[in-house]
Write a protein that holds these residues in place. Structure first.
Motif, short mmCIF file in Angstrom:
data_model
loop_
_atom_site.label_atom_id
_atom_site.label_comp_id
_atom_site.label_asym_id
_atom_site.label_seq_id
_atom_site.Cartn_x
_atom_site.Cartn_y
_atom_site.Cartn_z
N ARG A 1 -3.55 8.33 -2.33
CA ARG A 1 -4.32 9.40 -1.37
C ARG A 1 -4.26 10.41 -2.46
NH1 ARG A 1 -2.62 9.88 4.85
NH2 ARG A 1 -3.22 7.68 5.33
N GLN B 1 0.87 5.72 1.12
CA GLN B 1 -0.32 5.89 0.77
C GLN B 1 0.01 6.36 -0.97
OE1 GLN B 1 -2.16 4.77 2.46
NE2 GLN B 1 -1.19 4.87 4.28
N GLU C 1 3.95 9.64 2.80
CA GLU C 1 2.71 9.28 3.32
C GLU C 1 2.33 10.78 2.79
OE1 GLU C 1 0.77 5.97 5.90
OE2 GLU C 1 2.08 7.75 7.29
N SER D 1 -0.44 1.02 2.44
CA SER D 1 -1.44 1.81 1.90
C SER D 1 -2.74 1.11 2.62
CB SER D 1 -1.66 1.11 0.43
OG SER D 1 -3.22 2.47 0.20
#
Lengths: 368, 503, 323
Positions: free
Chosen positions: B427, B424, B337, B455
């Motif tokens: 992101r 993610q 992440e 996510s």
């Protein structure tokens, strides 16, 4: 061009900032000389001449530099793993113990075995003295900085005990070992280079400098070209990423401290096998701490460390000459310069760096 | 019209290139509980830190009780009657409750007099609001719920007329949360104002009078709670922005690749982060884990990615139990992440980052790294993944977020995994790169890889995943094939795990 | 009575050796409880010892010497603060830099100004802190036990030792009973909590470092113008590090840290007493190893084998605001 893009920032970091830090340290030292009532420029000249002016001076400068390469590499290796090893002093001292053991109890060894055995033993015992804080950090969570400092004192006491009670030359009062057999003496470089017209006077510069340079190459290979070095750098840069990458962080911490201690231990090779041929109480004489300044100045890179070690070698040699010619200025001024270098290059590293980066990088950034 | 307790006008704040708050206006009437909702990173906490003087706004004005005030330091906020309970408590754990209360308002050079006075004053506040705490207890030994109560007491003791609570229920049990809400209602009755920052819609509906919605640094709506619904709030939070259309055919799931059974994880403080998770992922399918962040998804990824060992439960890859440390050797790739925190090493070059985690493989050499192989592979990935600038010697930090992500993706995909974990995926990634990354993920699925995506962008899950797992409070609160999912239903499961799980 | 005399002698010399350790450990306490690691205790003490000897030698007033020692040490504390608080530099590196600089600067200036190789000698018998005879010390000497304890241990120390003794309750009072102490204990644990309470983290830490400077100044003056007659090269001989070890040994709390200082000073006194003495049944005691005992004990403690020394949580970390 890639090189050009990397260029400016890279050269500011590698070249300009160490120079500015050094300049700041010299400026403050100059003020101190002024305070003493002497001319700093003349002092600087005496120092430079004393360090490089004639053959024997070169010899001494490089002899000291050899010590500083070893301890500088030791500090730098730990730095690469994100560890601050202040224990170079004790590890170098214990390296002397390694040599003393071999030199005292295995004096019968032939030359081709004696020297390698002594070198190995110095690295081994120094490495063990590095292993202790490494293990304590990795497995017990005690901070390397504190334990290495404490272990310096333990090393001093231990060596004092051994030199007074165990290793002392029989029938001798002063705490030192026997003079080791000639098989343990490293060749002096003036005996080698003299015939070629290189004048090194009667300086103690010896074959250890070749070992130091070899260590620089091995250090470079290890850190940047091997998988172990890769893991050491990942741990040093970012422990979370190391965990993510499945690296056993504790193991790397221990290995890095062993190697760091071993490098510091090798300093004893230069002092003992190369010059004094016996182990004397307190022979490390604070050189271990110079490693911090050398590693900080040399940016933890072998080339930088060699340059910084020569600089400090010149300071130590030039300082003695300076003290001789300018009796009011003590040789200890060298230690002041060393401390100030650590202050400016280490403690105050955020003083000049960002300032310069901002100044010099701004015009470039505005270009498309 | 009565002056608002707090009014913020056109507050803007940038962090480097990121706009955290973009000309935000908000009005908090006194004697109300005002909710602020929004996704993670929408700018709620930044806004509140500005109001509390912990951060300084780039521009904008702040009014307290109708008159403009300058709040550039927390003590200005305290003086203006604003108190804040931070998401991470601002408590000194080895000190007692009373000492924590006194900090900053000691009432003299020595503590004795102030302490006696404070005891009396705090006893009164405790009585008025039903907030009993043992003043002589050491804070670090109190339960989290009690620590929060200390924070509230502290703010009230310092004379807060407006109380900001930042994600207060994230760390609370449902019972503790109930108690908190009754305290908040009590405060309201006494005429104080409360600002409640949360992303849990259930809480908003239960306790607030008014609610403001933030999205990507902007205020998108101010509503009366009575006149709105969870569904409307969910829509406003997620927004109706560009709908990513990922061209993909139906999945053709193969054999089971990952099987997780009865997975539990307790953190260092003994708090359960994962509770009894069981699910599987098959070859050739994309499973999406949806949920509001902080509900156990990060921990799930860390456990599956071999970064920490589970407290209980089993993980099997292709039928074989895994050893958590050597997860990569068993064919698990992990795009974490937080790329900068663990996926990349900032101080190291791109080509060095291209083997992170795989550096022990034989193809990269024995004792020495075979740098030639690494360079040629990295160059190949750079061109195939269009990573720019095209220079493998640059430090990882010299690349933009999207290019960093592509580098990590390339590394994880190209080492031939059977299971790909992605946290993610987009992101901090620009739109162009999003498309490329999404396309690549679908390609991998079609080639028979098992993919697990986590996510917080529901849209992303909806458009990529073949099956959806919804997580709330460390549990799986819902599971369904994407074809049968609708955003509202998932939003409800995300927003209030317990309610749905009870269904 | 021989053993009793011995014990009195040991106790008295323990107190003399403990004085600088106690002052330095309490100095370190203020720095470290505020969240700033201070390896520079050693350097500050040495600088103070130099300044005290130099000023006393020049002016003939040991009080001026003491003042100079304090000012010097506080200035070094400010340098440390400037590097680590203002510029967020590495605290260990900065402390090390101060230690090394001072180790060189003292002898350099001594040589330049006083012309003796790295030392400043004070005329014996005057111009420094002399032992103070407390009332009735001579009179009660003959009272068994109590008399000797009063005369040889409690009486006859110098002013700075009495100051050190007074510093102990004072430090406890400051740390636990004052506003400054409360904030200090808080800022070393959670600077963000202090910041959000509306208190400046930087100014708090600077004030803590000034306290450190003050106490190191007294400790340094004790070394050169009370315990001995002048300054010699490296006269701190690791006492700053030993005080740091005592602080850790005392788990960063004042009274246990002082007790650790006493323990360490006792091993030192014992070691000096045992030098060259052959004990029945044991033979000659390796005094060098007794000397290493404090360090070894601290390492064992740090390793968590006996109890656990938990440092203030924020120690060593420059304070940077979170987003």
């Amino acid at each position: 061009m890639a090189a050009a893009r990397r260029g400016l920032s890279f050269w500011i970091d590698i070249g300009l900032i160490p120079l500015i830090n050094l300049a700041a340290a010299f400026l403050v030292s100059g003020l101190i000389v002024l305070l003493i009532g002497e001319n700093p420029l003349r002092a600087a000249w005496l120092m430079i001449y004393g360090a490089f002016g004639y053959g024997e001076a070169w010899g001494y400068t490089l002899f000291y530099a050899t010590n500083f390469i070893f301890v500088g590499l030791a500090v730098a290796l730990a730095f690469h793993a994100g560890l601050f090893n202040i224990g170079g002093e004790g590890q170098a001292y214990l390296g002397g113990l390694g040599i003393a053991i071999v030199g005292t109890f295995a004096g019968f060894l032939p030359r081709f075995l004696a020297i390698p055995a002594a070198i190995f033993s110095a690295a081994l015992v120094g490495g063990i003295w590095g292993l202790v804080p490494g293990w304590l950090q990795a497995r017990r969570g005690s901070h390397v900085v504190v334990t290495t400092i404490l272990l310096n004192f333990v090393a001093a006491s231990l060596m004092a005990y051994l030199l007074v009670n165990v290793l002392i030359r029989p029938g001798q009062q002063s705490p030192e070992t026997i003079v080791f057999p000639h098989a343990f003496w490293l060749p002096q470089l003036w005996t080698w280079l003299g015939p070629f017209g290189v004048d090194l006077g009667r300086s103690p510069l010896n074959a250890s400098i070749l070992l130091a340079l070899l260590c620089c190459i091995l250090f470079w290979l290890l850190i940047w070209k091997t998988k172990l070095g890769y893991e050491i750098r990942v741990v040093g840069h970012n422990r979370d990423a190391a965990v993510y990458a499945g690296i056993n962080v504790g193991r790397i911490v221990i290995i890095a401290m062993i190697l760091s201690g071993a490098l510091a231990g090798l300093m004893a090779v230069n002092e003992v096998l190369g010059a004094q041929h016996r182990v004397i109480l307190g022979f490390v004489a604070g050189y271990g701490y110079v490693g911090i300044a050398v590693a900080l100045m040399g940016r933890n890179h072998p080339i930088g460390i060699i340059l910084a070690a020569i600089l400090f070698g010149a300071l130590y040699q030039g300082g003695s000459e300076l003290a001789f010619d300018m009796p009011r200025v003590s040789r200890d001024i060298v230690v002041v310069v060393q401390g100030l270098v650590i202050l400016f290059a280490g403690g105050l590293e955020h003083l000049f760096g960002p300032l310069l980066q901002a100044r010099l990088m701004r015009p470039q950034r505005s270009q498309p | 019209m009565q002056a608002a307790a707090i009014e913020l006008r056109a507050i803007s704040k940038r962090f480097g290139g990121n706009v955290a708050n973009d000309r935000v206006d908000i009005r908090i009437e006194s004697g109300t509980i005002h909710g602020i909702v929004g996704e993670n990173g929408a700018g709620k906490s930044t806004l509140m830190n500005i109001l509390y003087g912990y951060l300084k706004a780039d521009s904008g004005a702040m009014l307290v009780d109708g008159s403009e005030v300058e709040i550039s330091q927390p003590r200005h906020a305290i003086a203006a009657g604003i108190g804040m309970v931070h998401q991470h408590f601002m408590l000194v754990e080895p000190l007692t409750v009373l000492e924590n209360m006194l900090l900053g308002s000691e009432g003299g050079v020595t503590l004795k007099r102030g302490m006696t006075a404070a005891r009396r004053e705090i006893a009164r506040i405790e009585r008025d609001y039903g907030l009993e705490v043992d003043l002589d207890a050491v804070v670090g030994e109190l339960a989290v719920g009690l620590q929060q109560r200390v924070e509230i007491l502290k703010a009230l003791y310092r004379g807060a007329r407006t109380l900001i609570l930042d994600e207060p229920t994230g760390v609370l049990t449902p019972q503790e949360a109930d108690h908190l809400f009754s305290i908040l209602r009590n405060l309201k009755m006494q005429g104080r104002s409360v600002i409640l920052i949360t992303h849990k819609l259930g809480e908003i509906m239960r306790v607030t009078d008014r609610v403001s919605v933030m999205r990507r640094g902007q205020m998108v709506a101010h509503l009366e709670t009575r006149a709105t619904s969870r569904e409307q709030l969910a829509e406003l939070m997620v927004g109706r922005a560009v709908l990513f259309q990922v061209a993909k055919g139906p999945a053709r799931p193969g054999p089971e690749v990952l099987r997780v059974e009865a997975l539990d994880l307790k953190d260092e403080r003994g708090v359960a982060r994962l509770k009894d998770l069981s699910f599987s992922v098959h070859a050739g399918e994309i499973v999406g884990v949806a949920g509001v962040s902080g509900n156990g998804q990060s921990e799930l990824l860390e456990v599956l990615g071999g970064m920490r060992s589970p407290t209980r439960g089993s993980i099997a890859i292709r039928g074989k139990m895994t050893c958590w440390r050597s997860i990569r050797e068993q064919g698990v790739a992990h795009v974490p992440e937080d790329r900068l925190r663990n996926g990349l090493v900032r101080g190291m070059k791109a080509y060095e980052n291209a083997i992170l985690g795989y550096h022990r493989r034989r193809d990269y050499g024995g004792f020495f790294l075979s740098i030639r192989t690494i360079l040629s592979r990295t160059r190949d990935w750079f061109s195939r993944y269009d990573i720019r600038p095209h220079d493998v010697f640059l430090n990882a930090t010299s690349f933009s977020g999207g290019n960093q992500q592509k580098l990590v993706m390339a590394r994880e995909i190209e080492h031939g995994p059977v299971l790909l974990l992605i946290g993610q995926p987009t992101r901090g990634v620009d739109v162009g790169a999003i498309e490329l990354i999404h396309r690549r993920i679908v390609e991998l699925r079609d080639q028979g890889m098992a993919v697990l995506i986590v996510s917080v962008e529901l849209e992303e899950i909806m458009s990529l995943a073949d099956r959806i797992l919804v997580m709330a409070d460390g549990r799986i609160s819902g599971r369904m094939p994407t074809a049968m999912a609708d955003e509202r239903a998932i939003g409800m499961m995300m927003a209030d795990g317990d309610a749905v799980a009870a269904d | 009575m021989d053993y009793f005399d011995q014990s009195v002698f040991l106790a008295a010399s323990t107190i003399r050796l403990a004085t600088p350790l106690v002052l330095a450990a309490l100095a370190g306490l203020f720095a470290e409880r505020s969240g700033v690691v201070d390896i520079g205790l050693e350097g500050k003490m040495l600088a103070a010892a130099f300044a005290a000897a130099a000023l006393t030698a020049i002016s003939g007033s040991h009080l001026l010497g003491l003042a100079g020692a304090i000012v010097t040490s506080m200035m070094l504390a400010l340098v440390h603060g400037y590097a680590t608080i203002t510029h967020r530099g590495d605290q260990v590196v900065s402390g090390m830099a101060i230690n090394i600089t001072v180790a060189g600067l003292g002898p350099t200036l001594a040589e330049a100004w006083f012309g003796q190789a790295g030392r400043i000698s004070l005329p014996p018998g005057r111009g420094r802190f002399m032992p103070i005879e407390l009332p009735f010390a001579a009179g009660v000497r003959d009272i068994p036990i109590v008399g000797l304890v009063y005369t040889d241990i409690i009486s006859g120390q110098n002013l700075l030792t009495y100051i050190a003794v007074l510093t102990i309750p004072l430090a406890v009072w400051v740390l636990y009973c004052t506003r400054f102490g409360l904030r200090l204990r808080a800022v070393g644990e959670n600077p963000a909590a202090v910041d959000t309470a509306g208190i400046s983290v930087a100014s708090l830490r600077y004030r803590a470092l000034l306290m450190t400077g003050l106490l190191c100044g007294i400790a340094g003056a004790y070394l050169s113008i009370a315990q001995s007659e002048g300054f010699t090269r490296d006269m701190t001989a690791g006492k700053g590090y030993l005080a740091l070890a005592a602080l850790i040994f005392g788990k960063w709390r004042p009274v246990p840290a002082v007790l650790a200082c006493l323990l360490f000073a006792f091993t030192d006194a014992l070691q000096a007493r045992l030098q060259g003495v052959s004990l029945p049944g044991i033979g000659s005691v390796p005094t060098q190893l007794v000397q290493a005992l404090p360090y070894v004990l601290t390492i064992i403690l740090l390793a968590g084998f006996v109890g656990r020394a938990v440092a203030p949580r924020a120690v060593g970390k420059p304070y940077v605001k979170e987003r």
